[in-house]
Design a protein around this motif. Structure first.
Motif, PDB file in Angstrom:
ATOM      1  N   PRO A  94       1.244  -0.992   0.098  1.00 21.16           N
ATOM      2  CA  PRO A  94       0.097  -0.129   0.216  1.00 21.16           C
ATOM      3  C   PRO A  94       0.814   1.323   0.109  1.00 21.16           C
ATOM      4  CG  PRO A  94      -0.041  -1.104   2.203  1.00 21.16           C
ATOM      5  CD  PRO A  94       0.519  -1.828   1.347  1.00 21.16           C
ATOM      6  N   HIS A  95       1.742   1.359   0.538  1.00 20.23           N
ATOM      7  CA  HIS A  95       2.718   2.722   0.335  1.00 20.23           C
ATOM      8  C   HIS A  95       3.560   2.777  -1.375  1.00 20.23           C
ATOM      9  CE1 HIS A  95       3.002   2.326   4.567  1.00 20.23           C
ATOM     10  NE2 HIS A  95       3.711   0.878   4.470  1.00 20.23           N
ATOM     11  N   LYS A  96       2.802   2.013  -1.901  1.00 13.55           N
ATOM     12  CA  LYS A  96       3.138   1.674  -3.653  1.00 13.55           C
ATOM     13  C   LYS A  96       2.761   2.688  -4.627  1.00 13.55           C
ATOM     14  CE  LYS A  96       6.582  -1.853  -3.967  1.00 13.55           C
ATOM     15  NZ  LYS A  96       6.865  -3.479  -4.709  1.00 13.55           N
ATOM     16  N   GLY A  97       1.393   3.329  -3.692  1.00 14.69           N
ATOM     17  CA  GLY A  97       0.869   4.483  -4.502  1.00 14.69           C
ATOM     18  C   GLY A  97       0.322   4.252  -5.806  1.00 14.69           C
ATOM     19  N   ALA A  98       0.615   4.740  -7.211  1.00 17.94           N
ATOM     20  CA  ALA A  98       0.018   4.451  -7.763  1.00 17.94           C
ATOM     21  C   ALA A  98       0.038   3.400  -8.675  1.00 17.94           C
ATOM     22  CB  ALA A  98       0.029   5.278  -8.783  1.00 17.94           C
ATOM     23  N   LYS A  99       1.191   2.833  -8.381  1.00 18.56           N
ATOM     24  CA  LYS A  99       1.542   1.317  -8.411  1.00 18.56           C
ATOM     25  C   LYS A  99       0.922   0.283  -7.738  1.00 18.56           C
ATOM     26  CE  LYS A  99       5.443  -1.705  -8.985  1.00 18.56           C
ATOM     27  NZ  LYS A  99       6.926  -1.701  -8.742  1.00 18.56           N
ATOM     28  N   ALA A 100       0.350   0.572  -6.086  1.00 15.01           N
ATOM     29  CA  ALA A 100      -0.262  -0.450  -5.520  1.00 15.01           C
ATOM     30  C   ALA A 100      -1.811  -0.118  -6.084  1.00 15.01           C
ATOM     31  CB  ALA A 100      -0.919  -0.087  -4.764  1.00 15.01           C
ATOM     32  N   ILE A 101      -2.000   0.739  -6.344  1.00 13.30           N
ATOM     33  CA  ILE A 101      -3.659   1.243  -7.270  1.00 13.30           C
ATOM     34  C   ILE A 101      -3.224  -0.507  -8.339  1.00 13.30           C
ATOM     35  CG2 ILE A 101      -5.169   2.502  -8.604  1.00 13.30           C
ATOM     36  CD1 ILE A 101      -4.327   4.602  -6.227  1.00 13.30           C
ATOM     37  N   SER A 102      -2.456   0.075  -9.477  1.00 15.93           N
ATOM     38  CA  SER A 102      -2.685  -0.744 -11.146  1.00 15.93           C
ATOM     39  C   SER A 102      -2.537  -2.740 -10.569  1.00 15.93           C
ATOM     40  CB  SER A 102      -1.477  -0.239 -11.818  1.00 15.93           C
ATOM     41  OG  SER A 102      -0.364  -0.586 -11.081  1.00 15.93           O
ATOM     42  N   ASP A 128      -6.028   4.032   8.184  1.00 17.36           N
ATOM     43  CA  ASP A 128      -5.573   5.627   6.877  1.00 17.36           C
ATOM     44  C   ASP A 128      -6.166   5.735   5.543  1.00 17.36           C
ATOM     45  OD1 ASP A 128      -3.590   7.390   6.177  1.00 17.36           O
ATOM     46  OD2 ASP A 128      -1.841   6.433   6.574  1.00 17.36           O
ATOM     47  N   ARG A 129      -6.780   6.391   5.882  1.00 14.74           N
ATOM     48  CA  ARG A 129      -7.261   7.531   4.662  1.00 14.74           C
ATOM     49  C   ARG A 129      -6.514   8.057   3.484  1.00 14.74           C
ATOM     50  NH1 ARG A 129     -12.925  10.393   6.478  1.00 14.74           N
ATOM     51  NH2 ARG A 129     -12.699   9.586   8.669  1.00 14.74           N
ATOM     52  N   ARG A 130      -4.925   7.904   3.339  1.00 16.97           N
ATOM     53  CA  ARG A 130      -4.519   8.102   2.368  1.00 16.97           C
ATOM     54  C   ARG A 130      -4.763   6.745   1.358  1.00 16.97           C
ATOM     55  NH1 ARG A 130       0.565   9.700   5.272  1.00 16.97           N
ATOM     56  NH2 ARG A 130      -0.004   8.279   6.779  1.00 16.97           N
ATOM     57  N   LEU A 131      -5.038   5.680   2.123  1.00 21.15           N
ATOM     58  CA  LEU A 131      -5.283   4.258   1.313  1.00 21.15           C
ATOM     59  C   LEU A 131      -6.640   4.329   0.607  1.00 21.15           C
ATOM     60  CD1 LEU A 131      -3.770   1.873   3.538  1.00 21.15           C
ATOM     61  CD2 LEU A 131      -2.434   3.708   1.790  1.00 21.15           C
ATOM     62  N   GLY A 132      -7.470   5.381   0.970  1.00 24.59           N
ATOM     63  CA  GLY A 132      -9.163   4.741   0.475  1.00 24.59           C
ATOM     64  C   GLY A 132      -9.190   4.739  -0.651  1.00 24.59           C
ATOM     65  N   SER A 133      -7.823   5.458  -2.120  1.00 22.31           N
ATOM     66  CA  SER A 133      -8.571   5.098  -3.871  1.00 22.31           C
ATOM     67  C   SER A 133      -7.932   3.804  -3.313  1.00 22.31           C
ATOM     68  CB  SER A 133      -7.515   5.695  -4.056  1.00 22.31           C
ATOM     69  OG  SER A 133      -5.997   5.619  -3.501  1.00 22.31           O
ATOM     70  N   ILE A 134      -7.393   2.781  -2.611  1.00 26.03           N
ATOM     71  CA  ILE A 134      -6.496   1.537  -2.822  1.00 26.03           C
ATOM     72  C   ILE A 134      -7.947   0.403  -2.761  1.00 26.03           C
ATOM     73  CG2 ILE A 134      -5.107  -0.272  -1.774  1.00 26.03           C
ATOM     74  CD1 ILE A 134      -3.379   0.998  -1.472  1.00 26.03           C
ATOM     75  N   TRP A 135      -8.088   0.503  -1.570  1.00 28.94           N
ATOM     76  CA  TRP A 135      -9.984   0.271  -0.810  1.00 28.94           C
ATOM     77  C   TRP A 135     -11.187   0.790  -2.152  1.00 28.94           C
ATOM     78  CZ3 TRP A 135      -6.529  -2.454   1.229  1.00 28.94           C
ATOM     79  CH2 TRP A 135      -6.477  -1.891   2.022  1.00 28.94           C
TER      80      TRP A 135
END
Length: 137
Positions: A94-102, A128-135
């Motif tokens: 989850p720390h990898k940002g856009a790479k995690a989402i892809s 952590d709200r910063r991870l919302g896009s992954i969820w």
């Protein structure tokens, strides 16, 4: 007929134990249970002979551990080798940002049915709200 499903299996393959988990294996083995590697065929036969199935989990804690991941693609390869026994969950750091989402989309494209997260090892708080896009993905 399936008698049981083991829902949390880190495949004890050389790729996982000797590469991804290599820094942790000495400590894990001290518990009195040596960590022996198994081929994908041996692992499948272990479950098949007991009328069981296994949910194989990817593991990507690279940011927190510096250990290379057991990728979603690798888990998908294991599942393809024995689809009658294995179900696969991918993993994203989850720390990898856009790479995690892809990575979420890649796991789905590979035919994996879920994602495995390991907050204690990956060192993140699932709320952590910063991870919302992954969820959301």
């Amino acid at each position: 007929m399936t008698r049981f499903v083991d829902v949390h299996v880190h495949p004890p393959t050389e790729r996982f134990l000797d590469v991804t988990l290599a820094p942790f294996v000495p400590g894990l083995g001290r518990a009195g249970h040596p960590l022996d590697t198994a081929s994908v065929d041996e692992l499948a036969e272990h479950y098949r002979s007991r009328d069981g199935r296994a949910v194989l989990l990817g593991w990507d804690a690279e940011t927190a551990t510096d250990a290379p991941p057991l990728s979603s693609a690798h888990v998908a390869d294991l599942v393809r080798a024995h689809p009658d026994v294995f179900v696969g969950f991918g993993s994203v750091d989850p720390h990898k940002g856009a790479k995690a989402i892809s990575g979420v989309a890649e796991a789905k494209r590979l035919g994996l049915v879920g994602l495995a997260f390991h907050p204690a090892v990956q060192r993140f708080d699932p709320s952590d709200r910063r991870l919302g896009s992954i969820w959301e993905v």
